[in-house]
Design an enzyme around this catalytic site. Structure first.
Site, PDB file in Angstrom:
ATOM      1  N   HIS A  93      -0.784   5.408   0.145  1.00  0.00           N
ATOM      2  CA  HIS A  93      -0.856   4.502   1.290  1.00  0.00           C
ATOM      3  C   HIS A  93      -0.180   5.156   2.491  1.00  0.00           C
ATOM      4  CE1 HIS A  93      -1.876   0.612  -0.812  1.00  0.00           C
ATOM      5  NE2 HIS A  93      -1.354   1.264  -1.849  1.00  0.00           N
ATOM      6  N   HIS A 144      -3.819   6.690  -5.243  1.00  0.00           N
ATOM      7  CA  HIS A 144      -4.032   6.608  -3.799  1.00  0.00           C
ATOM      8  C   HIS A 144      -2.684   6.573  -3.091  1.00  0.00           C
ATOM      9  CE1 HIS A 144      -4.256   2.583  -5.613  1.00  0.00           C
ATOM     10  NE2 HIS A 144      -3.668   2.101  -4.531  1.00  0.00           N
TER      11      HIS A 144
END
Ligand code: AMP
Length: 144
Positions: free
Chosen positions: A101, A99
């Site tokens: 950010h 992921h």
């Protein structure tokens, strides 16, 4: 089938504040935002780390990150962002699904750049820099 929170979020099995999706990617607001608008961009396919992503997924995640970051800049009033990956547990990754950010940033928010994680920088050893760069070029098949 991998038991993964972010796979379940991308599949719509667990609710999230969805921001974006396409064939390969999904983006949503972080449930514990570091700043308002803190967002996460993931590949839909379960992928622990960046190195595990296909070229197509890696490219799609970066393009989705660009789009979401631009929308957040317009809508939050924060002109800039810290965009980062905790790539693996040694780097602080807690959810083992890649992921990115996106943390919206304002010049007056009082937080440091990513460099602030590591303390004051010191000049690198020139020989070591050159040796490591040559090793990486060799590993990647790039000419000197
Ligand atoms: P990392 O430490 O890089 O693995 O970051 C994981 C991030 O996922 C943290 O910032 C968490 O706040 C966020 N997070 C955990 N669970 C959820 C959830 N259900 N929905 C949205 N964000 C989450």
């Amino acid at each position: 089938m991998v038991d993964c929170l972010f796979c379940a979020i991308a599949a719509g099995e667990i609710p999230s504040c969805k921001l974006y999706q396409d064939e390969r990617t999904f983006a949503f607001l972080d449930i514990n935002p570091l700043r308002r608008g803190h967002a996460l961009v993931i590949p839909k396919l379960h992928t622990p780390k960046l190195a595990d992503a296909s070229k197509e997924d890696a490219a799609a995640v970066m393009l989705a990150t660009k789009a979401v970051a631009a929308a957040l800049a317009d809508l939050t009033g924060d002109p800039d962002a810290t965009i980062a990956i905790n790539d693996g547990p040694a780097a602080g990754q807690e959810i083992a699904h890649l992921h990115v950010h996106i943390v919206p940033r304002d010049a007056d928010d009082g937080f440091p750049p990513i460099h602030g994680l590591f303390g004051p920088p010191t000049p690198g050893d020139k020989d070591d820099l050159a040796v490591l760069a040559a090793q990486v070029r060799d590993a990647l098949g790039v000419a000197d």
